[in-house]
Design an enzyme around this catalytic site. Structure first.
Site, PDB file in Angstrom:
ATOM      1  N   LEU A  80       0.851  -1.196   0.000  1.00  0.00           N
ATOM      2  CA  LEU A  80       0.000   0.000   0.000  1.00  0.00           C
ATOM      3  C   LEU A  80       0.882   1.240   0.000  1.00  0.00           C
ATOM      4  CD1 LEU A  80      -2.858   1.149   0.166  1.00  0.00           C
ATOM      5  CD2 LEU A  80      -2.780   0.822   2.639  1.00  0.00           C
ATOM      6  N   CYS A 110      13.354  -2.215  -9.409  1.00  0.00           N
ATOM      7  CA  CYS A 110      12.695  -2.058  -8.111  1.00  0.00           C
ATOM      8  C   CYS A 110      11.668  -3.157  -7.895  1.00  0.00           C
ATOM      9  CB  CYS A 110      12.038  -0.688  -8.013  1.00  0.00           C
ATOM     10  SG  CYS A 110      11.166  -0.389  -6.450  1.00  0.00           S
ATOM     11  N   CYS A 140      11.137   6.322  -8.872  1.00  0.00           N
ATOM     12  CA  CYS A 140      10.508   6.247  -7.556  1.00  0.00           C
ATOM     13  C   CYS A 140      11.398   6.733  -6.423  1.00  0.00           C
ATOM     14  CB  CYS A 140      10.027   4.826  -7.284  1.00  0.00           C
ATOM     15  SG  CYS A 140      11.274   3.551  -7.461  1.00  0.00           S
TER      16      CYS A 140
END
Length: 386
Positions: free
Chosen positions: A16, A106, A228
């Site tokens: 999440l 990633c 990111c």
């Protein structure tokens, strides 16, 4: 689509992030009567006090969504693993004049790698907000035989020790703009087996509508852009911080004429046109000479030198061990288009790509992601070497 019966007895972990996609993942599972455990992966910038980052807001959103559906939320620190593995990979590729994709690594090294080692191993499935789908087919034994991309040799069923008797396929989302199979094309078969993509069958607009209808706090959050680990950090500033500058000549490819000076080859990518800062343009970056530290450019809005129709790839990574067919479609960057092509095997995980039409901005270091001719199944990806 989610198979409700298959999930009833499964232990599910949700990654999440605080964005709308992963928030709707929690809703999708909760509406089926499931109560997954939620995890927020902290990678963070290297120096929190110096870089502007949205991680605090992300965590607040994630906390609110988990609480809304009565799910437990745990923060898992993967900061060191990210910077030791993904960032190191990125800097080594950039220093070598290549065009890496850290978000691809990633997924393999952090979301389905380091997280699995720390907490994911306690769960049957790891659910993410990726726009991708997974199909399961019986494993054809004993005829089934593919390739182990990491060794370059044959891949046979014994290599799947601990996995089930099924063959898992990574498949594309119906939303061509948001499809993220290209970012997942380096994961391993065991990682795909544990992966769950609850929103992979939706269009992005449908996900937004669900979030609005369910009054999720993240419903109107903008999608994250860029790499990111950078947050709001300027990419060139980041590169300059870690690699510095290395000035060299900028040369027009066709004439050999010097037109200026670059501050470092790592600040430029093949196919780049904007942000060049050279007069008399427009200019396209078409080649890098790492040894001589020369940046080659071509003049014009759409020069022929900005395109390639044939190029080699190496270290092809097959997600499930299945070899790609001769006729394929491919992507070399995150775009909605799938390019038809022919693959010519050259042994040891190497292929020559023969595209049906010239492709713009083919750059060494990019991943060439390979799909079937209908761009439904993703076979995996290899690194471009031109």
């Amino acid at each position: 689509m989610i198979n409700t019966e298959e999930l009833q007895d499964k232990r599910i972990a949700v990654l999440l992030s605080g964005g709308v996609d992963s928030s709707v993942v929690v809703y999708e599972l909760a509406r089926l009567g499931l109560h997954p455990d939620c995890f927020y992966i902290n990678i963070g910038p290297e120096e929190q006090e110096q870089w502007d980052c949205t991680s605090e807001e992300d965590l607040e959103m994630a906390t609110a969504v988990a609480a809304k559906y009565g799910c437990r939320l745990e923060v898992v620190d993967c900061h060191c693993e990210y910077w030791d593995q993904v960032t190191r990979y990125t800097m080594e590729k950039v220093r070598a004049g290549l065009t890496p994709n850290p978000d691809v690594m990633c997924n393999r090294l952090i979301k389905f790698g380091a997280f699995h080692e720390k907490r994911g191993h306690d769960y049957d499935l790891i659910a993410t907000g990726h726009y991708a789908q997974k199909e399961t087919h019986p494993l054809p034994l004993p005829e089934w035989r593919g390739v182990d991309s990491d060794s370059g040799g044959n891949y046979s069923p014994p290599c799947r020790e601990g996995l089930g008797e099924s063959l898992f396929w990574l498949c594309t989302s119906p939303d061509p703009v948001k499809d993220q199979t290209d970012f997942l094309a380096q994961i391993y078969d065991w990682q795909l087996e544990k992966a769950l993509f609850p929103i992979g069958h939706y269009m992005k607009d449908e996900v937004r509508q669900i979030a609005e209808r369910e009054h999720l706090v993240s419903a109107r959050r903008k999608d994250s852009q860029g790499i990111c680990f950078l947050g709001k950090i300027n990419y060139n500033d980041y590169i300059r911080r870690y690699l510095g500058e290395q000035p060299g000549d900028v040369v027009e490819l066709e004439t050999g004429r010097r037109i200026g000076e670059h501050r470092g080859l790592w600040f430029h990518t093949i196919g780049q046109r904007k942000g060049m800062g050279f007069g008399g343009g427009p200019w396209f970056v078409v080649k890098k000479d790492i040894v001589q530290n020369i940046l080659y450019v071509s003049h014009g809005y759409d020069p022929a030198t900005a395109y390639k129709q044939e190029f080699p790839i190496h270290d092809f990574h097959s997600i499930n061990g299945q070899l790609p067919p001769e006729r394929i479609t491919l992507k070399i960057r995150h775009t909605p288009e799938y390019r038809p092509a022919r693959l010519e095997p050259q042994g040891d995980g190497r292929y020559m790509v023969h595209a049906d039409a010239p492709i713009h901005g083919v750059a060494p270091g990019q991943f060439c992601v390979v799909y079937d001719a209908e761009h439904h199944r993703c076979y995996g990806s290899g690194e471009i070497t031109v």
